[in-house]
Enzyme design. Structure first.
Site, mmCIF file in Angstrom:
data_model
loop_
_atom_site.group_PDB
_atom_site.id
_atom_site.type_symbol
_atom_site.label_atom_id
_atom_site.label_comp_id
_atom_site.label_asym_id
_atom_site.label_seq_id
_atom_site.Cartn_x
_atom_site.Cartn_y
_atom_site.Cartn_z
ATOM 1 N N ASP A 151 51.174 25.608 37.864
ATOM 2 C CA ASP A 151 51.129 24.257 38.313
ATOM 3 C C ASP A 151 50.396 22.955 37.911
ATOM 4 O OD1 ASP A 151 48.726 25.094 39.525
ATOM 5 O OD2 ASP A 151 49.081 24.650 41.471
ATOM 6 N N THR A 195 52.922 32.249 35.577
ATOM 7 C CA THR A 195 51.539 32.601 36.582
ATOM 8 C C THR A 195 51.712 34.154 37.357
ATOM 9 O OG1 THR A 195 50.392 31.938 38.206
ATOM 10 C CG2 THR A 195 52.563 31.137 38.066
ATOM 11 N N ASP A 201 53.477 31.287 42.567
ATOM 12 C CA ASP A 201 53.187 30.160 43.594
ATOM 13 C C ASP A 201 53.829 28.914 43.054
ATOM 14 O OD1 ASP A 201 51.680 29.472 41.357
ATOM 15 O OD2 ASP A 201 49.683 29.149 42.475
ATOM 16 N N ARG A 214 44.945 33.032 43.907
ATOM 17 C CA ARG A 214 44.519 31.660 44.519
ATOM 18 C C ARG A 214 44.879 31.267 45.780
ATOM 19 N NH1 ARG A 214 45.542 26.993 40.535
ATOM 20 N NH2 ARG A 214 47.790 27.316 40.890
#
Length: 319
Positions: free
Chosen positions: A103, A125, A129, A171
């Site tokens: 992101d 990633t 997410d 995360r």
């Protein structure tokens, strides 16, 4: 469009090299020059750019990490830094840019898009997410890395009759913990998308202990806090031998799985096709097995959600 640039930014993920390879070879197939930008947005600002050939990406599809390297750039967050980046792109006659990352990388691509520079984001990633795609490049490989670790730790947990709290990356997203916990048969899974109920974890361990079960695996997503804290709570409350394993950056490395190689290849080629079709400010993804693309700015404004069915199933199977 006569030339395309490609860069990787943020945390590395297995399969990024496969995506780079796909962007490079798809561009050359369409008789378009392609430039590799080293060290992410900072390398773009610094002009660390060189033309890539078919041979430049030979024998990298099986390698983890990124041949273009990665870094984070505070300078790029400023308007001055973004202007320097655009100047470098124009200096090298690069007409469009493919950005592979998470992101944060997409936010950088959106900034260039807002200034009229054509960018396409490719989700890479291990956190999985990014809204607008069912899977991100690197997630499947990281998932299998975690599962292998959980299987080995369970052997020790069984042998010594201990409780193990295993902390995984992600995360603020719980996908990696949820999927690994379900696949690894974890007794409890703690993720940031759900309120952490330590008392329920304690009750579940005690129920198992009362029926003769002497070991348990607790998967803790880093977004809910340290596994050490939860392990101490379990040991203090139940007086059971408890250990902690923090898997850390082992989850980012390794040769990408077949799924990640195919996904990266499809998304990289699709990004080139969109640029050739005069599309800009888009992110590519995969939904229900089909390639899709969305407005990159609108995507960043959405929230990523976990798979509710998987979460319910994990609770059912860990009784």
């Amino acid at each position: 469009m006569k030339a395309i640039g490609v860069l990787t930014s943020g945390g590395d993920a297995p399969g990024m090299n496969a995506a780079i390879r796909s962007v490079v070879r798809s561009s050359i197939y369409h008789n378009i020059k392609v430039y590799g930008i080293y060290y992410g947005y900072q390398g773009l600002i610094d002009g660390n750019i060189e033309e890539l050939t078919i041979g430049s990406v030979g024998d990298i599809i099986q390698k983890g990490g990124t041949m273009l390297y990665s870094s984070r750039s505070e300078e790029f967050k400023t308007s001055e830094g973004q202007q320097k980046a655009i100047e470098q792109l124009r200096k090298h006659d690069i007409d469009g840019l493919v950005v592979i990352g998470g992101d944060g990388s997409f936010k950088g691509a959106s900034k260039l898009t807002e200034q009229g520079y054509p960018c396409i984001g490719v989700p890479g990633t291990i956190d999985n997410d990014i809204p607008g795609t069912d899977y991100t490049i690197g997630f499947d490989t990281a998932l299998n890395t975690v599962i292998q670790a959980v299987d080995k730790i369970r052997d020790t947990a069984t042998s010594h009759e201990r409780i193990y709290a295993i902390e995984v990356m992600g995360r603020d997203a719980g996908d990696l913990a949820l999927w690994a916990g379900l696949a690894g048969g974890a007794e409890s899974i703690l993720i940031p998308e759900r309120d952490t109920n330590v008392d329920e974890v304690l009750k579940k361990i005690k129920r198992g202990h009362d029926r003769g079960k002497r070991h348990s695996i607790i998967i803790v997503a880093e977004g809910v806090g340290s596994a050490v804290d939860y392990a101490e709570k379990i040991q203090d409350e139940l007086d059971l031998s408890t250990r902690v394993t923090v898997l850390g950056h082992t989850q980012r490395g390794g040769s990408p799985t077949g799924n990640d190689r195919v996904l990266a290849s499809r998304l990289g080629a699709f990004a080139v096709e969109l640029l050739l079709d005069s599309q800009a400010g888009r992110m590519v993804g995969i939904e229900k097995g089909q390639l899709v693309h969305h407005d990159i700015i609108e995507t960043l404004q959405k929230e990523h959600n976990i798979d509710e069915d998987l979460y319910r199933l994990s609770n059912q199977l860990s009784i």
